[in-house]
Design an enzyme around this catalytic site. Structure first.
Site, PDB file in Angstrom:
ATOM      1  N   CYS A   3     -16.289   2.048   1.108  1.00  0.00           N
ATOM      2  CA  CYS A   3     -15.063   1.290   1.367  1.00  0.00           C
ATOM      3  C   CYS A   3     -14.595   1.452   2.810  1.00  0.00           C
ATOM      4  CB  CYS A   3     -13.977   1.710   0.384  1.00  0.00           C
ATOM      5  SG  CYS A   3     -13.656   3.484   0.385  1.00  0.00           S
ATOM      6  N   HIS A  26      -7.579   0.883  -6.090  1.00  0.00           N
ATOM      7  CA  HIS A  26      -7.732   0.022  -4.908  1.00  0.00           C
ATOM      8  C   HIS A  26      -8.435  -1.267  -5.364  1.00  0.00           C
ATOM      9  CE1 HIS A  26      -7.834  -1.170  -0.870  1.00  0.00           C
ATOM     10  NE2 HIS A  26      -8.632  -0.281  -0.327  1.00  0.00           N
ATOM     11  N   GLN A  80     -10.249  -3.727  -2.847  1.00  0.00           N
ATOM     12  CA  GLN A  80     -11.512  -3.211  -2.330  1.00  0.00           C
ATOM     13  C   GLN A  80     -12.641  -3.496  -3.316  1.00  0.00           C
ATOM     14  OE1 GLN A  80     -12.267  -1.442   0.743  1.00  0.00           O
ATOM     15  NE2 GLN A  80     -14.277  -2.033  -0.011  1.00  0.00           N
ATOM     16  N   ARG A  99     -13.544  -8.147   2.299  1.00  0.00           N
ATOM     17  CA  ARG A  99     -12.126  -7.903   2.030  1.00  0.00           C
ATOM     18  C   ARG A  99     -11.332  -9.176   2.319  1.00  0.00           C
ATOM     19  NH1 ARG A  99     -10.063  -2.841   2.132  1.00  0.00           N
ATOM     20  NH2 ARG A  99      -8.262  -3.902   1.259  1.00  0.00           N
ATOM     21  N   ASP A 122     -17.152   7.595  -1.071  1.00  0.00           N
ATOM     22  CA  ASP A 122     -15.855   7.530  -0.378  1.00  0.00           C
ATOM     23  C   ASP A 122     -15.560   8.934   0.146  1.00  0.00           C
ATOM     24  OD1 ASP A 122     -13.305   6.789   0.482  1.00  0.00           O
ATOM     25  OD2 ASP A 122     -12.407   6.808  -1.517  1.00  0.00           O
ATOM     26  N   ARG A 126       0.880  -1.185   0.000  1.00  0.00           N
ATOM     27  CA  ARG A 126       0.000   0.000   0.000  1.00  0.00           C
ATOM     28  C   ARG A 126       0.904   1.217   0.000  1.00  0.00           C
ATOM     29  NH1 ARG A 126      -5.128   1.645   3.690  1.00  0.00           N
ATOM     30  NH2 ARG A 126      -6.055   0.300   2.118  1.00  0.00           N
TER      31      ARG A 126
HETATM   32  N1  NVA Z   1      -9.861   7.088  -1.189  1.00  0.00           N
HETATM   33  C1  NVA Z   1      -9.492   6.592   0.117  1.00  0.00           C
HETATM   34  C2  NVA Z   1      -9.789   5.127   0.209  1.00  0.00           C
HETATM   35  C3  NVA Z   1      -9.486   4.511   1.543  1.00  0.00           C
HETATM   36  C4  NVA Z   1      -9.783   3.071   1.597  1.00  0.00           C
HETATM   37  C5  NVA Z   1      -8.028   6.867   0.368  1.00  0.00           C
HETATM   38  O1  NVA Z   1      -7.217   6.654  -0.535  1.00  0.00           O
HETATM   39  O2  NVA Z   1      -7.700   7.341   1.453  1.00  0.00           O
HETATM   40  N1   CP Z   2     -11.070   0.260   2.872  1.00  0.00           N
HETATM   41  C1   CP Z   2      -9.787   0.162   3.265  1.00  0.00           C
HETATM   42  O1   CP Z   2      -8.888  -0.106   2.475  1.00  0.00           O
HETATM   43  O2   CP Z   2      -9.608   0.349   4.605  1.00  0.00           O
HETATM   44  P1   CP Z   2      -8.219   0.551   5.356  1.00  0.00           P
HETATM   45  O3   CP Z   2      -7.672   1.878   4.918  1.00  0.00           O
HETATM   46  O4   CP Z   2      -8.582   0.507   6.809  1.00  0.00           O
HETATM   47  O5   CP Z   2      -7.296  -0.560   4.982  1.00  0.00           O
END
Ligand code: NVA
Ligand code: CP
Length: 302
Positions: A261, A130, A133, A289, A221, A103
């Site tokens: 998400c 993502h 997700q 997930r 989101d 990540r």
């Molecule tokens: N768009 C959000 C998704 C988190 C799961 C982010 O990148 O922070």
């Molecule tokens: N939805 C998601 O990816 O959650 P986290 O940021 O908690 O991993």
């Protein structure tokens, strides 16, 4: 199946459905309490240069349930944070482990990691996408609606990593997609270009109610993603109204689902009332997930 899961744009419809079918199979085994140590003796290294609750816990629990071992590597505490080249990290980790989940911010970094790694690389979120997700989202929608083909998903909010992945994943499995976002926060041009391959199936508009009309799934989101915290005040002004609320639900199909998400900001992208009314669907999505990622790990690392 390809060596890596870097973005849904890389996958065929058949590969996505194979992941979903495998996820349903593994979920069934887990629910029945049947052990399934298909990755016994294998190790997944998980690199995080951004925060996480769901992704970390679901990958770590998932590899454990598959009989393997997970190693958490924080960007800060490893040599990655001291600028060891990703090409070297890839080659070193490939000598120790059987899969790498990452990540991070830059999609390019994930692509380079995969190019140099001899073991599968799984994208656990970048600024671009993502994929894990959206695999969980598709699994949840299919469980609740019995099908994916022909359903309409409406995403309301920032044209971010979630919007990009929903465009790719949903169109590929035969769903219609409508994105409601401000004109200055549209999805990535690569995804808008991809959507042109699906005439009549895709719409991107600033008009929230038009996008939400006759939807089967409403998705949203956060207005500011990880790394954009300093932009929050300016984004709040632009995104005001880009919210799943009663007015939006009223134009969707009767019995429309809500997906998020998570983490969710009540009163911003979704009202507390709509969130709570659809909490079962949203937490099924979070649970999935685990099952979707177990399928990905199984298919790539077996
Ligand atoms: N768009 C959000 C998704 C988190 C799961 C982010 O990148 O922070
Ligand atoms: N939805 C998601 O990816 O959650 P986290 O940021 O908690 O991993």
């Amino acid at each position: 199946m390809k060596k890596d899961l870097l973005k849904l744009l890389d996958l065929s419809k058949e590969e996505i459905l194979e992941i979903l079918d495998t996820a349903s199979y593994l979920k069934d085994l887990q629910k029945k309490g049947i052990p399934h140590p298909f990755l016994a003796g294998k190790t997944l290294v998980m690199i995080f240069t951004k925060s996480s609750t769901r992704t970390r816990v679901s990958f770590e629990t998932g590899i454990y349930q598959l009989g393997g071992n997970g190693i958490y590597l924080s960007g800060k505490d490893s040599q990655i944070g001291r600028n060891e080249p990703v090409e070297d990290t890839a080659r070193v980790l490939s000598r120790f482990c059987d899969g790498i989940m990452i990540r991070t911010f830059d999609q390019e970094e994930v692509e380079t990691l995969a190019q140099y790694a001899t073991v599968p690389v799984i994208n656990g979120l970048t600024d671009f996408c993502h994929p894990c997700q959206v695999l969980a989202d598709l699994l949840t929608i299919r469980e609740h609606k019995g099908t994916l083909e022909g359903l309409k998903l409406c995403y309301i909010g920032d044209g971010n990593n979630m919007a990009n992945s929903l465009i790719a994943g949903c169109l590929k499995v035969g769903m219609k997609v409508a994105i409601a976002c401000p004109e200055t926060y549209q999805p990535d041009p690569i995804c808008l270009e991809f959507a042109k391959e699906y005439p009549g199936m895709f719409q991107c508009t600033p008009d929230i109610l038009e996008a939400a009309k006759d939807s089967d799934v409403l998705y949203t989101d956060v207005w500011a993603s990880m790394g954009q915290e300093s932009e929050f005040n300016e984004r709040k002004l632009v995104f005001e109204g880009y919210q799943i609320n009663d007015a939006v639900m009223a134009v969707a199909h009767e019995g429309a689902m809500v997906q998020h998400c998570l983490p969710a900001h009540r009163g911003e992208e979704i009202t507390a009332e709509v969130f709570e009314a659809h909490a079962e669907e949203i937490f099924d999505e979070a649970e999935n997930r685990l099952h979707a990622q177990k399928a990905v790990m199984y298919l790539l690392m077996k």
